[in-house]
Write a protein that holds these residues in place. Structure first.
Motif, PDB file in Angstrom:
ATOM      1  N   CYS A  19      -4.595  -5.398  -1.169  1.00  0.00           N
ATOM      2  CA  CYS A  19      -3.993  -3.688  -0.502  1.00  0.00           C
ATOM      3  C   CYS A  19      -2.554  -5.431   0.545  1.00  0.00           C
ATOM      4  O   CYS A  19      -3.372  -5.708   0.554  1.00  0.00           O
ATOM      5  N   SER A  20      -1.961  -4.897  -0.124  1.00  0.00           N
ATOM      6  CA  SER A  20      -0.567  -5.496   0.963  1.00  0.00           C
ATOM      7  C   SER A  20       0.367  -4.160   0.936  1.00  0.00           C
ATOM      8  O   SER A  20       0.626  -3.106   0.004  1.00  0.00           O
ATOM      9  N   GLY A  21       0.553  -3.788   2.518  1.00  0.00           N
ATOM     10  CA  GLY A  21       1.533  -2.737   2.424  1.00  0.00           C
ATOM     11  C   GLY A  21       3.520  -2.893   2.103  1.00  0.00           C
ATOM     12  O   GLY A  21       3.735  -2.610   2.243  1.00  0.00           O
ATOM     13  N   THR A  22       3.616  -4.782   1.637  1.00  0.00           N
ATOM     14  CA  THR A  22       4.827  -4.830   1.345  1.00  0.00           C
ATOM     15  C   THR A  22       5.140  -4.807   0.079  1.00  0.00           C
ATOM     16  O   THR A  22       6.181  -5.539  -0.436  1.00  0.00           O
ATOM     17  N   VAL A 136      -9.845  -8.901  15.689  1.00  0.00           N
ATOM     18  CA  VAL A 136      -9.987  -9.682  14.245  1.00  0.00           C
ATOM     19  C   VAL A 136      -9.228  -9.226  13.610  1.00  0.00           C
ATOM     20  O   VAL A 136      -8.579  -8.275  13.896  1.00  0.00           O
ATOM     21  N   ASN A 137      -8.020 -10.150  13.255  1.00  0.00           N
ATOM     22  CA  ASN A 137      -7.418  -9.949  12.159  1.00  0.00           C
ATOM     23  C   ASN A 137      -7.947  -8.920  11.408  1.00  0.00           C
ATOM     24  O   ASN A 137      -6.849 -10.345   9.931  1.00  0.00           O
ATOM     25  N   LEU A 138      -7.989  -8.081  10.871  1.00  0.00           N
ATOM     26  CA  LEU A 138      -8.250  -7.428  10.426  1.00  0.00           C
ATOM     27  C   LEU A 138      -7.666  -7.389   8.627  1.00  0.00           C
ATOM     28  O   LEU A 138      -7.822  -8.060   7.863  1.00  0.00           O
ATOM     29  N   TRP A 139      -6.237  -6.254   8.826  1.00  0.00           N
ATOM     30  CA  TRP A 139      -5.440  -6.367   7.228  1.00  0.00           C
ATOM     31  C   TRP A 139      -3.678  -7.744   7.335  1.00  0.00           C
ATOM     32  O   TRP A 139      -3.262  -6.854   7.027  1.00  0.00           O
ATOM     33  N   GLY A 140      -4.472  -8.370   8.434  1.00  0.00           N
ATOM     34  CA  GLY A 140      -3.105  -9.411   9.057  1.00  0.00           C
ATOM     35  C   GLY A 140      -2.110  -8.603   9.849  1.00  0.00           C
ATOM     36  O   GLY A 140      -0.800  -9.314   9.298  1.00  0.00           O
ATOM     37  N   MET A 297      10.200  -6.589   6.601  1.00  0.00           N
ATOM     38  CA  MET A 297       9.555  -6.587   6.052  1.00  0.00           C
ATOM     39  C   MET A 297       8.630  -6.684   7.178  1.00  0.00           C
ATOM     40  O   MET A 297       6.745  -6.026   6.791  1.00  0.00           O
ATOM     41  N   ALA A 298       8.359  -8.077   7.758  1.00  0.00           N
ATOM     42  CA  ALA A 298       6.658  -8.019   8.439  1.00  0.00           C
ATOM     43  C   ALA A 298       6.376  -6.758   9.324  1.00  0.00           C
ATOM     44  O   ALA A 298       5.024  -6.464   9.486  1.00  0.00           O
ATOM     45  N   ASP A 299       7.275  -6.205  10.008  1.00  0.00           N
ATOM     46  CA  ASP A 299       7.361  -4.989  10.356  1.00  0.00           C
ATOM     47  C   ASP A 299       6.576  -3.982   9.389  1.00  0.00           C
ATOM     48  O   ASP A 299       5.895  -3.641  10.519  1.00  0.00           O
ATOM     49  N   TYR A 304       1.862  -1.265   8.214  1.00  0.00           N
ATOM     50  CA  TYR A 304       1.064  -0.640   7.657  1.00  0.00           C
ATOM     51  C   TYR A 304      -0.575  -1.003   7.738  1.00  0.00           C
ATOM     52  O   TYR A 304      -1.368   0.153   7.904  1.00  0.00           O
ATOM     53  N   ALA A 305      -0.464  -2.085   8.391  1.00  0.00           N
ATOM     54  CA  ALA A 305      -2.039  -2.435   9.036  1.00  0.00           C
ATOM     55  C   ALA A 305      -2.386  -1.578   9.561  1.00  0.00           C
ATOM     56  O   ALA A 305      -4.030  -1.192  10.281  1.00  0.00           O
TER      57      ALA A 305
END
Length: 460
Positions: A19-22, A136-140, A297-299, A304-305
């Motif tokens: 899944c990705s919020g972007t 930990v960078n779980l969701w990016g 976009m990164a924001d 989202y994460a």
């Protein structure tokens, strides 16, 4: 514990990859035309004057010297450079956030307890611990934050280049305006000498009884009218020189001793502009807008994460004892694996995510607007340069005709077939025609500067 942490991390990474919020964000719609429309025709050329370095495009050695000083000292450029440094360090912060945090905890505490009226207990404690924590960078989230920092850093670099391009154009504009004002002042002074000669002749003819006093007074009016132009032009020249020194980042002083540019050289009728799509790589302001779009976009990815639980792992080795005697024989360890996240936040994080999507859409529309504006600016600059070039040719023809008119008027006046007022009218028209040529050439130079800047030239 190790098995649990590994399992949680693996499951989280698998979920993040699915899944990705972007993913569903709208892409910018550019659809740039294949050619510029210069007047009624489409101009297509693979070459562009923007590919020429500014020190080659502006061949005047005095002008390029001023430009180099401005690029080193102009306060707006230095301010833009400071913003680049700020963005670079903030990007470094985002990169560092991805690494574990290692601290040190040195302390002493003294606690006393007396439960249920019993014996008083003393509990001193000496600590020397090195807490190590890692989120930990779980969701990016951290990767998105790093990407946002990188994009904003790149945007600041492009803003710096755009500022250099702007200052180069402003210096060139001030320089050629100065040349035009000095040329106009020289025309006025030459005309004033002519008016002075005419006034002296009119005086002699009046005193000799050859003409009426009206002719003499007409000559005095023309002389005084021309003389009144000198102070205002001298003021404008001084002000433009000060404008140049301001762009150079210096206090007012003599800008140059001599110049090797003669204000009057005719420029070519047409100049290559390239294809519109090249603006996306040539113009740093467009590249800056693109980088801000990537940051937005990164924001969105970060917000989202943030809606999902976070995992924090910690390990703290050290020493702990109630006394110092056997302190270094008292090892201490503490291990932590913590998953935290909201259960009910009443839509706070979701609304923040939707707000970031709206902010992204604003950046996307700003980028689209900037691209349309750049194309329009180039298109207008091409038409303006061509029309100012045509206008210059017309003004030159008018000046040449006015010069002949003056000669014929003098001959007919001396032959007694023309009134003196007609001679003054011819001189006035010739004077105005000379000023017109000077202004037309100035406008053509400025149009060339605007075209070069609009195409993205002047920042390299």
């Amino acid at each position: 514990m190790k098995y649990i942490v590994t399992t949680v991390v693996a499951a989280a990474m698998l979920a993040a990859s699915s899944c990705s919020g972007t993913r569903n964000l709208a892409n910018p719609r550019l659809d740039m035309p294949e050619a510029y429309v210069a007047g009624d025709t489409a101009a297509v050329d693979s070459q562009s004057i923007a590919d020429i370095s500014w020190w080659e495009f502006y061949a005047d050695s005095t002008l390029t010297k001023i430009m180099r000083i401005a690029l080193d000292n102009n306060r707006d450029i230095l301010k833009a450079a400071a913003r680049v440094e700020q963005a670079r360090h903030l990007y470094g912060v985002a990169v560092a956030e991805m690494w574990p945090k290692v601290g040190v905890d040195v302390g002493y505490s003294y606690e006393t307890n007396k439960y249920n009226g019993g014996e008083l207990k003393k509990d001193p404690e000496h600590d020397l611990k090195l807490p190590i924590t890692w989120e930990v960078n779980l969701w990016g989230s951290m990767i998105h934050a790093k990407d946002a920092g990188k994009a904003r850093y790149a945007a600041s670099v492009e803003d710096y280049r755009a500022m250099r391009m702007t200052v180069i154009a402003e210096v060139a504009t001030a320089y050629f305006r100065l040349l035009s004002l000095e040329n106009e002042l020289e025309i006025v002074r030459r005309t004033l000498l002519t008016r002075q000669e005419s006034l002296e002749q009119a005086r002699l003819r009046f005193e000799g009884g050859l003409t009426s006093e009206t002719v003499y007074q007409q000559a005095k009016v023309e002389y005084s009218t021309t003389a009144s132009l000198v102070p205002a032009l001298e003021l404008q020249v001084a002000a433009m020189r000060n404008t140049l020194t301001t762009l150079m980042g210096e206090y007012p002083h003599e800008v140059f001793d001599r110049r090797n540019t003669l204000f009057g050289a005719e420029m070519p009728a047409g100049l290559p502009a390239g294809v519109p799509s090249d603006l996306l790589r040539r113009r740093p302001d467009l590249r800056a807008a693109e980088m801000r779009l990537k940051a937005a976009m990164a924001d969105v990815g970060v917000s989202y994460a943030d809606r999902f639980p976070s995992l924090r792992i910690g390990f703290t080795p050290g020493l702990e004892n109630d006394g110092l005697k056997d302190f270094f024989k008292s090892p201490f360890t503490y291990t932590l694996a913590q998953i935290t996240g909201p259960i009910f936040d009443f839509g706070r994080k979701k609304r923040k995510y939707q707000a970031m999507i709206a902010a992204y859409d604003q950046s996307r529309l700003d980028y689209e607007k900037a691209v349309i504006g750049a194309f329009t600016e180039v298109n207008t600059s091409i038409v303006a340069y061509n029309k100012y070039h045509d206008n210059y040719r017309v003004k030159v023809d008018l000046r040449d005709a006015a010069a002949k008119y003056v000669k014929l008027a003098w001959l007919q006046y001396r032959g007694g077939t023309l009134n003196y007022i007609d001679v003054l009218d011819a001189q006035r028209r010739y004077f105005e025609a000379q000023i017109g040529v000077s202004n037309a050439l100035r406008d053509e130079y400025l149009a060339l500067i605007n075209l070069y800047k609009a195409l993205g030239g002047g920042w390299s």
